[in-house]
Design a protein around this motif. Structure first.
Motif, PDB file in Angstrom:
ATOM      1  N   ARG A 168       0.888  -1.180   0.000  1.00  0.00           N
ATOM      2  CA  ARG A 168       0.000   0.000   0.000  1.00  0.00           C
ATOM      3  C   ARG A 168       0.916   1.217   0.000  1.00  0.00           C
ATOM      4  NH1 ARG A 168      -1.279  -2.744   4.378  1.00  0.00           N
ATOM      5  NH2 ARG A 168      -0.213  -1.244   5.689  1.00  0.00           N
ATOM      6  N   PRO A 169       0.449   2.353  -0.537  1.00  0.00           N
ATOM      7  CA  PRO A 169       1.294   3.546  -0.455  1.00  0.00           C
ATOM      8  C   PRO A 169       1.667   3.837   1.003  1.00  0.00           C
ATOM      9  CG  PRO A 169      -0.548   3.934  -1.919  1.00  0.00           C
ATOM     10  CD  PRO A 169      -0.782   2.598  -1.285  1.00  0.00           C
ATOM     11  N   GLY A 170       2.953   3.963   1.262  1.00  0.00           N
ATOM     12  CA  GLY A 170       3.407   4.324   2.610  1.00  0.00           C
ATOM     13  C   GLY A 170       3.610   3.150   3.550  1.00  0.00           C
ATOM     14  N   ALA A 171       3.126   1.963   3.168  1.00  0.00           N
ATOM     15  CA  ALA A 171       3.147   0.827   4.097  1.00  0.00           C
ATOM     16  C   ALA A 171       4.566   0.399   4.445  1.00  0.00           C
ATOM     17  CB  ALA A 171       2.371  -0.351   3.504  1.00  0.00           C
TER      18      ALA A 171
ATOM     19  N   PRO B  87      -4.260  10.623  11.478  1.00  0.00           N
ATOM     20  CA  PRO B  87      -5.294   9.578  11.470  1.00  0.00           C
ATOM     21  C   PRO B  87      -5.849   9.345  10.060  1.00  0.00           C
ATOM     22  CG  PRO B  87      -6.248  11.661  12.183  1.00  0.00           C
ATOM     23  CD  PRO B  87      -4.768  11.913  11.975  1.00  0.00           C
ATOM     24  N   GLY B  88      -6.554   8.225   9.889  1.00  0.00           N
ATOM     25  CA  GLY B  88      -7.243   7.957   8.627  1.00  0.00           C
ATOM     26  C   GLY B  88      -6.358   7.258   7.619  1.00  0.00           C
ATOM     27  N   ALA B  89      -6.859   7.194   6.377  1.00  0.00           N
ATOM     28  CA  ALA B  89      -6.137   6.516   5.302  1.00  0.00           C
ATOM     29  C   ALA B  89      -6.532   7.154   3.979  1.00  0.00           C
ATOM     30  CB  ALA B  89      -6.471   5.029   5.291  1.00  0.00           C
ATOM     31  N   LEU B  90      -5.679   6.960   2.971  1.00  0.00           N
ATOM     32  CA  LEU B  90      -5.976   7.452   1.631  1.00  0.00           C
ATOM     33  C   LEU B  90      -6.288   6.263   0.737  1.00  0.00           C
ATOM     34  CD1 LEU B  90      -5.769  10.500   1.596  1.00  0.00           C
ATOM     35  CD2 LEU B  90      -3.789   9.708   2.876  1.00  0.00           C
TER      36      LEU B  90
ATOM     37  N   ILE C  59       3.422  15.610   1.765  1.00  0.00           N
ATOM     38  CA  ILE C  59       2.725  16.040   0.553  1.00  0.00           C
ATOM     39  C   ILE C  59       2.431  14.810  -0.298  1.00  0.00           C
ATOM     40  CG2 ILE C  59       2.915  17.409  -1.568  1.00  0.00           C
ATOM     41  CD1 ILE C  59       4.971  19.188  -0.008  1.00  0.00           C
ATOM     42  N   CYS C  60       1.147  14.601  -0.651  1.00  0.00           N
ATOM     43  CA  CYS C  60       0.745  13.522  -1.554  1.00  0.00           C
ATOM     44  C   CYS C  60       1.198  12.165  -1.003  1.00  0.00           C
ATOM     45  CB  CYS C  60       1.297  13.814  -2.955  1.00  0.00           C
ATOM     46  SG  CYS C  60       0.491  12.879  -4.263  1.00  0.00           S
ATOM     47  N   ASN C  61       2.159  11.501  -1.644  1.00  0.00           N
ATOM     48  CA  ASN C  61       2.657  10.233  -1.111  1.00  0.00           C
ATOM     49  C   ASN C  61       3.168  10.425   0.329  1.00  0.00           C
ATOM     50  OD1 ASN C  61       5.413   8.015  -1.608  1.00  0.00           O
ATOM     51  ND2 ASN C  61       3.293   7.351  -1.563  1.00  0.00           N
ATOM     52  N   GLY C  62       3.690  11.611   0.618  1.00  0.00           N
ATOM     53  CA  GLY C  62       4.147  11.907   1.980  1.00  0.00           C
ATOM     54  C   GLY C  62       2.995  11.887   2.977  1.00  0.00           C
ATOM     55  N   PHE C  63       1.823  12.335   2.547  1.00  0.00           N
ATOM     56  CA  PHE C  63       0.610  12.282   3.379  1.00  0.00           C
ATOM     57  C   PHE C  63       0.262  10.816   3.653  1.00  0.00           C
ATOM     58  CE2 PHE C  63      -4.159  13.848   3.391  1.00  0.00           C
ATOM     59  CZ  PHE C  63      -4.254  13.554   4.740  1.00  0.00           C
ATOM     60  N   GLN C  64       0.349  10.003   2.599  1.00  0.00           N
ATOM     61  CA  GLN C  64       0.060   8.570   2.764  1.00  0.00           C
ATOM     62  C   GLN C  64       1.046   7.943   3.750  1.00  0.00           C
ATOM     63  OE1 GLN C  64       0.560   7.739  -1.397  1.00  0.00           O
ATOM     64  NE2 GLN C  64      -1.585   8.097  -1.897  1.00  0.00           N
ATOM     65  N   VAL C  65       2.310   8.329   3.652  1.00  0.00           N
ATOM     66  CA  VAL C  65       3.320   7.796   4.572  1.00  0.00           C
ATOM     67  C   VAL C  65       2.984   8.196   6.020  1.00  0.00           C
ATOM     68  CG1 VAL C  65       5.759   7.906   5.264  1.00  0.00           C
ATOM     69  CG2 VAL C  65       5.172   7.762   2.834  1.00  0.00           C
TER      70      VAL C  65
END
Lengths: 226, 88
Positions: free
Chosen positions: A59-62, A100-103, A86-92
Motif C-alpha cells: 500500500r502507499p506508505g506501508a 489519522p485515517g487513510a488514503l 505532501i501527496c505520497n508523503g501524506f500517505q506515509v
C-alpha cells in the motif's frame, strides 16, 4: 540564520527536488534526508515529499513507514517539530500513525491531475498559519490514491478540533468531507494531497503554494530561534 | 515446523471498492448476468516457522495487524496449514 528544511528521500520519491527548489526560493536552506539514515541532522522542519516510496508496494506508505528515518521523524514530531507530508508523503504519515485515517483509491478509479481550488479552513497549523481561513488557493493535484477516509468518530474529532486545514472547493476524488489536508492534535504535523511546491511561479500557473510553504518556513524559523 | 500461510487482504465492509464495482458492471456485457457482490482484494502467500499451528497463527495475526493490512480500510482472513514435508 536561515531555517533548514530536511526533505526525506525514499527509493521512489520524485518530488524532493521541487520541494528543495521551493524552500530555497523562499530563503530557506534545504537538504535531502536519506530514508536509510536514522537521524535528521538537526534540521528545523521535515517534508515528506510526493512520489512512490518503495514502489508503493503493498500500500502507499506501508513500507516507507519502516524506513529508519521515520523513527527520527516520529520523534521530531513528538517534540513539536514541523512535519509536512505532501501527496505520497501524506500517505506515509497516515501509515506511520502521525496522522489519522487513510488514503484510498480515488472514487471511480480516476487518476486526477490538474489544478485544484482549495479553501483554507484553519490557519492553526504549521502549513497554514500565514493564510487567513476562507482564503481560496489554486494548487495542483496529481494522484490515484487521495480519497481520504476515516472512521465517523475520527471525522467528528477532526471537525470538532478544527483539524481539517484544507478542503477542495470541488471534490476531485471522493475524499470524505472534501478533505484535502489535515493536521495532528499538536498542529505541527500536516498532510495534504495537493502539491504546494508545484505552485511556486507564475510560469507554473500559480504562486499560491508559496503562501503555504512560507508558513512552514516561519514555523521552522521559530525552531532556529528557540 | 514449517507452515504455509495464505492471507487474504480485503477492503472492510462498507468501504467502497471501485475495482470490484467496475468489474461487476462489465460482466453483463459478457453474458454473465447473475454475478453480484464482486470485491477485489489481495492474496499474500508465505511460509512461517513456528512450534505449532497456534503459534504460527498468532504470529501471522500480529503481522497482519501491523503490516499487511491498514486497519482503517482493510481486514484479513488467514489460512494456516502444515507445509508439505514439514514433518521430515
Amino acid at each position: 540564520m536561515a531555517p533548514r528544511v530536511g526533505v526525506v528521500l525514499f527509493p521512489g520519491s520524485n518530488c524532493e527536488l521541487d520541494v528543495l527548489e521551493a524552500v530555497r526560493l523562499l530563503g530557506g536552506e534545504g537538504e535531502i534526508l536519506w530514508h536509510g539514515d536514522d537521524a535528521l541532522g538537526g534540521v528545523d522542519a521535515v517534508v515528506v515529499p510526493g512520489g512512490f516510496a518503495h514502489g508503493d508496494y503493498l500500500r502507499p506508505g506501508a513500507i516507507a513507514r519502516f524506513s529508519p528515518v521515520m523513527g527520527a521523524v516520529t520523534k521530531f514530531a513528538a517534540d513539536g517539530g514541523p512535519v509536512v507530508g505532501i501527496c505520497n508523503g501524506f500517505q506515509v504519515l497516515t501509515e506511520a500513525g502521525l496522522l489519522p485515517g487513510a488514503l484510498q483509491k480515488n472514487r471511480g478509479l480516476k487518476f486526477v491531475c490538474g489544478p485544484a481550488q482549495l479553501r483554507v479552513e484553519s490557519d492553526q497549523s504549521v502549513l497554514t498559519s500565514g493564510v487567513k481561513s476562507g482564503t481560496l488557493l489554486e494548487v495542483p493535484i496529481n494522484h490515484f490514491e487521495g480519497n481520504y477516509t476515516c472512521s465517523p468518530e475520527t471525522l467528528a474529532q477532526l471537525r470538532d478540533e478544527d483539524r481539517i486545514v484544507l478542503r477542495y472547493v470541488r471534490n476531485p476524488n471522493g475524499s470524505m468531507d472534501d478533505i484535502a489536508g489535515i493536521t495532528n492534535g499538536g498542529r505541527n504535523v500536516v498532510g495534504l494531497m495537493p502539491h504546494p511546491e508545484r505552485a511556486t511561479s507564475e510560469l507554473l500557473g500559480s504562486t499560491d503554494g508559496l503562501l503555504l510553504l512560507q508558513s512552514l518556513l516561519q514555523a521552522a524559523s521559530g525552531r532556529v530561534a528557540a | 515446523m514449517l507452515f504455509s500461510v495464505q492471507v487474504e487482504v480485503r477492503l472492510r465492509e462498507g468501504i467502497a471498492d471501485p475495482q470490484g464495482a467496475t468489474i461487476e458492471r462489465s460482466l453483463p456485457q459478457l453474458g454473465f448476468d447473475g454475478v453480484q457482490g464482486v470485491r477485489v482484494g489481495k492474496l499474500i502467500r508465505f511460509d512461517v516457522e513456528a512450534v505449532d499451528e497456534a503459534a504460527a497463527r498468532a504470529e501471522v495475526t500480529d503481522l497482519c495487524a501491523r503490516f499487511l493490512t491498514n486497519p482503517v480500510i482493510e481486514d484479513s482472513e488467514i489460512a494456516v496449514r502444515a507445509a508439505a514435508g514439514s514433518e521430515r
